[in-house]
Design a protein around this motif. Structure first.
Motif, PDB file in Angstrom:
ATOM      1  N   PHE A 218      -0.891  -3.596   0.326  1.00  0.00           N
ATOM      2  CA  PHE A 218      -1.282  -4.092   2.341  1.00  0.00           C
ATOM      3  C   PHE A 218      -0.026  -3.313   2.756  1.00  0.00           C
ATOM      4  CE2 PHE A 218       0.762  -7.850   0.087  1.00  0.00           C
ATOM      5  CZ  PHE A 218       2.228  -7.917   0.662  1.00  0.00           C
TER       6      PHE A 218
ATOM      7  N   CYS B 284      -3.564  -0.955   5.639  1.00  0.00           N
ATOM      8  CA  CYS B 284      -4.752  -2.127   4.562  1.00  0.00           C
ATOM      9  C   CYS B 284      -5.842  -1.406   4.397  1.00  0.00           C
ATOM     10  CB  CYS B 284      -4.459  -3.311   5.022  1.00  0.00           C
ATOM     11  SG  CYS B 284      -4.551  -4.516   3.898  1.00  0.00           S
TER      12      CYS B 284
ATOM     13  N   SER C  34       0.513  -1.294   0.372  1.00  0.00           N
ATOM     14  CA  SER C  34       0.007   0.093   0.008  1.00  0.00           C
ATOM     15  C   SER C  34       0.655   1.493  -0.387  1.00  0.00           C
ATOM     16  CB  SER C  34      -0.828  -0.144   1.426  1.00  0.00           C
ATOM     17  OG  SER C  34      -1.236   1.550   1.629  1.00  0.00           O
TER      18      SER C  34
ATOM     19  N   THR D  23      -6.048  -9.661   2.492  1.00  0.00           N
ATOM     20  CA  THR D  23      -4.630  -8.382   1.636  1.00  0.00           C
ATOM     21  C   THR D  23      -5.014  -7.170   1.629  1.00  0.00           C
ATOM     22  OG1 THR D  23      -4.425  -9.054  -0.091  1.00  0.00           O
ATOM     23  CG2 THR D  23      -2.914  -9.975   0.902  1.00  0.00           C
TER      24      THR D  23
ATOM     25  N   THR E 174      -8.299  -3.753   3.601  1.00  0.00           N
ATOM     26  CA  THR E 174      -9.445  -4.752   2.792  1.00  0.00           C
ATOM     27  C   THR E 174     -10.613  -4.177   2.655  1.00  0.00           C
ATOM     28  OG1 THR E 174      -7.615  -5.894   4.390  1.00  0.00           O
ATOM     29  CG2 THR E 174      -9.958  -7.007   3.173  1.00  0.00           C
TER      30      THR E 174
END
Length: 1021
Positions: A224, A214, A209, A300, A216
């Motif tokens: 991530f 993260c 990231s 992830t 998700t």
């Protein structure tokens, strides 16, 4: 279970993080960047690489605890170190003492990857000519080191299937348990990042990231954040765990592992492969997908990963016909992606949710990823924690997914643990009655003194923070769920407040009368029970213990029954001090009463795990010794002591006995002046003799001895045991003891009649006459027994009367044995027994603490895990680090005992002496401090209330605190705190060479005569 993440040290901290919806993501610490010599700041993706969940430091390790040398610790990859710590904490969380695992078939499988430490050591040259370099860098050794730590013999290896490694490890161990290959297994995963630049490859893939968070399943999902830490679990076959009353977090109901094969191109995720793993787990668990309330997703937060995972779950929906929405979440939003350890971290999160009946929020979720159509039709992501109640007949269930970049997929299904049954009571009747009430022990141990103090502080904080924890629950948990190490402390108290105050003292390195500390550093030799003759009696000597100990009370009752045919008085009334009762001034009462006390106290010691290998008795104490050894049955022993003491009444008024502070040879030479009228009755020590005979001759001997400067004291009896007077009752004694049947005993009986080991089959009536007529060779026997290394001597009596004599014999040895008493006239209760039990325990004698809690079997509760004492080990070993077997390690020095104060001045030593004296007296007033100190310091210990056993206890405490060796009678030679402090300070000061001693000169420390003169003169004996 166990876990650790940045800012999160344990399961409790992890649960708080989850419940509060917080994240550990931050920036890579500057100090660690310097340690790793990293150039990541010059990388184009420096901002991305910098962000993640990172520990402040990863260089710390408790090498002493794990018994690793400094060089080995420095060579060891930090992931190995973290794995060792987490595996240990998981076993502690399970409430299983580590020693009980040794030798068993238990698997250890770990998911891990290199941290980059090996490369850093190579680049720095630290691995050159390093014997441990190969061992430190091997990933396989993470599991192998754990197997070695616990000495377990099952499968042991590190698995690597990429990001699914740790969950695959867990599934594999579950399969082995279900197949019957093993009953238990340790599974886990760890991940550390020495150099953040190692994540450049992931950044190039677009997996990281850019803003370090993260998201998700969210529309902002862009990769991530990397994370550090790990988690471990201890797995056990369910029926065994239930039968053993184990603390069960959750049940692993099913699992599935498979590969996506060529369904997608690596590293793209495979929805079909993921679905297959979930379906396999459902089949294994024999549950439907509708029975699963929550799935801890791999999650992830990558652009391809999230849509693929949702697609795989929807395939399971279609295949199973699931009829309701599924709650999903990902722990990666809290602690980042721990890559090989990610699966086990999700597993621990799910198990905590199942156990605590709560679902927690998914951090960073706002709007579903637009690449996932109709997300809310099938899925729910929580923005706040909420209760998760179970339904009748339908326990809470959760699934956990982990997917490897190479296509290895794993899914595990967890289920709510069954209700805990009542704890098993696999104890026989004798053990179940062994409890004592009136005091409780909290038993602590560690591999070092600093760790012991921190253990005490951790326990204090845990108990103080939870008012629901009962003192008995904590006490039982400490002795039944924790490993035992060499540095030990026992805190004794009546209630929580006293026990917490004791923990405060241990945590501060201090001491008190109700705390016992010591180090079990040497092998323990034979346990010797010592039974004195007459003189230890006092009114009400068994009152407290008769009410507090079922074992002791039952033994007294059995003695009363055995004595009943021979006495016309109540034993229970005599030992409990009930009124009216027969007088202890009568010899035919005091001797049977003392015999019964000693036999019953020995039975209590046995129930607490202290079992004699040898017994020694002084005069009539030999009858109790023979009974306890098994050489005489209780009925025969009771008959001997009752009838023999009755016969002694015929000798009343015809003679007496006197204690003489002189060597045996000196006494026997003088006795030649009174041939046939006086004899040596007992030799208790090098300069402690008792003579016996005619009254007039005893008075004449005392007058003559006084002229030679030798002190003599009359013993308070009106008959002359161990002299020619006994011959008058010989025929009666032989008649009274006819028909007794002595037996061979497995317990060694060292006779103070013959001065040697005796075949107990010879303990017939003739022996018991000789026992009363012959000289008592107690000192000779004890000195001989003390030559065996590691000896343990327990005086089994209502009050210690042989302790000073035994301490004097011990002082002559390079390594003194362990000496303890049982009761004391100041304290005849269970607290005194437990204090002596604690004194044995801290010196390494095996004891049975669980027996203290046998009566009500309190529940076991969770305790703080071990307080590792970490030091920096990075690239090379620190210069000042020494292993325990390093000959260069610093040795003990005077004044360096545990918790020792600064003893650099005489006033400081005086403060120490007064503090220890006040502790033994139970004094808490301010008269022992400030201006009042000088006045107290010049009062004699006798005037302050000390008796001989307390004087020995003071010597022991000062020896431990100041680190100097003192004789048993030092408080008699230096009878005030002021003179004693001056003497101790002189031992601490650097000593100038001594001038040669002139003839006739003796030092106080070397003169047993002077010490014993002082002891008798001051009325201690």
């Amino acid at each position: 279970m166990s876990c650790r993440f940045p800012g999160v040290d344990d399961l409790g901290g992890f649960w708080r993080l989850l419940l509060e919806g917080k994240s550990t993501v931050a920036s890579f610490p500057e100090q660690r960047a310097a340690d790793s010599h990293s150039n990541y700041t010059s990388h184009p993706d420096a901002a991305t690489l910098r962000s993640g969940s990172f520990f402040d430091s990863i260089d710390g390790f408790d090498a002493e605890f794990f018994q690793a040398g400094a060089a080995e610790a420095a060579a060891m990859d930090p992931v190995q170190r973290l794995g060792l710590e987490l595996a240990w904490e998981a076993v502690e969380d399970a409430g299983i003492p580590a020693a009980t695992l040794a030798g068993r078939e238990i698997d250890v499988v770990v998911g891990a990857a290199p941290s980059g430490y090996e490369l850093l050591r190579k680049l720095s040259g630290s691995d050159q000519d390093d014997h441990y370099a190969a061992l430190g860098s091997s990933g396989a050794l993470i599991a192998n080191r754990i197997s070695s730590l616990f000495d377990v013999r099952g499968m042991s290896f590190s698995a690597d299937s990429g990001q699914s490694s740790s969950l695959v490890s867990l599934a594999l161990t579950c399969e082995r348990i279900r197949a019957g290959a093993v009953d238990m297994a340790i599974a886990g995963g760890v991940h550390l990042i020495v150099d953040p630049e190692a994540g450049a490859g992931l950044a190039n893939l677009g997996a990281l990231s850019p803003d370090g968070r993260c998201f998700t399943f969210d529309e902002r999902a862009s990769g991530f954040a990397r994370g550090e830490g790990g988690a471990f679990v201890l797995l056990k076959r369910l029926d065994l765990a239930v039968a053993d009353g184990d603390h069960i977090h959750a049940v692993v109901r099913g699992w599935g592992v498979g590969s996506g094969g060529a369904l997608t191109r690596m590293p793209d995720p495979s929805p079909d492969g993921q679905a297959a793993a979930v379906l396999s787990a459902l089949t294994c668990a024999q549950v439907t997908f509708d029975d699963v309330d929550y799935v801890e997703a791999h999650g992830t937060g990558t652009r391809l990963g999230d849509p693929a995972e949702i697609a795989g779950l929807r395939a399971v929906f279609r295949h199973t016909g699931r009829s309701r929405r599924l709650v999903i979440g990902s722990v990666k939003t809290n602690v980042g992606h721990l890559e090989p350890a990610a699966g086990i971290v999700g597993f621990v999160k799910a198990a905590l949710c199942v156990r605590r009946a709560h679902l927690v929020a998914n951090v960073n979720f706002r709007t579903p990823n637009p690449a996932i159509d109709d997300f809310h039709d099938d899925f729910e992501v929580l923005d706040a924690a909420r209760p998760w109640p179970s339904e009748p007949g339908r326990p809470r269930r959760a699934g956990v997914s982990a997917f490897g970049m190479g296509g290895t997929h794993a899914h595990v299904i967890l289920e709510q643990a069954p209700a805990a049954p009542a704890e098993p009571r696999a104890m026989d009747e004798e053990t179940a009655c062994a409890a004592v009430s009136g005091a409780l022990p909290w038993v602590l141990s560690a591999r070092s003194e600093p760790a012991l103090r921190e253990q005490a502080a951790r326990l204090r904080d845990r108990v103080a923070a939870d008012a629901s924890l009962r003192a008995a629950e904590v006490g039982r948990s400490l002795v039944s769920t924790r490993s035992l190490f060499e540095h030990r402390a026992v805190v004794l108290g009546q209630d929580r407040e006293e026990l917490l105050a004791g923990l405060d003292l241990v945590a501060a390195g201090g001491d008190a009368a109700h705390t016992v500390r010591g180090t079990a550093t040497r092998p323990v030799g034979p346990v010797v029970f010592v039974f004195p003759g007459q003189g230890s009696q006092w009114l009400g000597m068994g009152r407290q213990l008769y009410a507090q100990s079922a074992v002791f009370a039952r033994a007294i009752d059995e003695c009363a029954q055995a004595l009943a045919p021979w006495v016309d008085w109540s034993l229970v009334d005599v030992v409990t001090g009930a009124q009216p009762a027969a007088s202890l001034e009568r010899v035919d009462v005091v001797q049977p009463a003392l015999f019964s006390m000693m036999v019953s106290l020995a039975q209590l010691w046995r129930s607490l795990g202290v079992v004699p290998e040898t017994v020694v008795g002084h005069s009539q104490g030999e009858i109790a010794a023979a009974c306890v050894s098994g050489a005489l049955c209780l009925d025969d022993a009771a008959r001997i002591v009752a009838l023999r003491s009755r016969a002694l009444r015929d000798l009343a008024g015809l003679g007496g006995m006197s204690a003489v502070a002189a060597p045996r040879a000196w006494v026997q030479e003088r006795l030649e002046r009174w041939p046939g009228r006086l004899s040596v009755a007992a030799v208790n020590g090098p300069a402690s003799v008792v003579i016996s005979g005619d009254d007039q001759a005893l008075e004449q001997f005392a007058a003559a001895a006084a002229g030679d400067g030798v002190r003599v004291r009359r013993v308070k009896v009106d008959y002359a045991s161990h002299s020619h007077h006994v011959e008058r009752i010989r025929d009666r004694l032989l008649e009274d003891t006819a028909g007794i049947t002595p037996r061979e005993s497995a317990v060694k009986f060292h006779s103070t009649v013959t001065g040697s080991l005796l075949d107990t089959r010879t303990l017939d009536g003739t022996y018991w006459y000789d026992n009363l007529r012959s000289m008592v060779r107690f000192g000779e026997v004890v000195e001989d027994l003390m030559r065996a290394p590691g000896g343990v001597f327990v005086e089994v009596s209502p009050h210690p009367v042989l302790q000073v004599a035994m301490e004097e014999a011990a002082d002559a040895l390079p390594t003194p044995p362990v000496l303890v008493s049982t009761l004391h006239k100041r304290d005849g209760g269970a607290g005194q027994v437990l204090a002596s039990l604690a004194a044995l325990h801290v010196r390494g004698v095996p004891v049975n603490w669980e027996a203290v809690f046998a009566a009500n079997r309190p529940h076991r509760v969770g305790l703080p895990t071990y307080a590792f004492q970490r030091r920096r080990y990075w690239l090379t070993a620190p210069d000042d680090t020494h292993t325990p077997d390093d000959p260069a390690a610093p040795k003990n020095r005077p004044g360096a005992g545990p918790g020792a104060a600064d003893l650099g001045s005489e006033p400081a030593v005086l403060t120490l002496v007064c503090a220890e004296a006040a502790t033994l007296l139970g004094v808490k007033d301010t008269a022992w401090t400030g201006a009042g100190l000088a006045a107290r310091a010049n009062e004699t210990f006798k005037d302050l209330g000390f008796d001989s056993s307390m004087a020995v206890a003071l010597r022991n405490r000062l020896t431990a605190a100041a680190g100097v060796r003192l004789p048993a009678t030092v408080a008699f030679t230096y009878p005030t705190a002021h003179t004693l402090a001056r003497h101790i300070f002189s031992l601490l000061e650097p000593q100038a060479p001594k001038a040669p001693q002139t003839a006739g000169e003796t030092s106080p420390e070397s003169s047993s005569d002077d010490d014993l003169y002082a002891l008798i003169d001051r009325g201690y004996v």
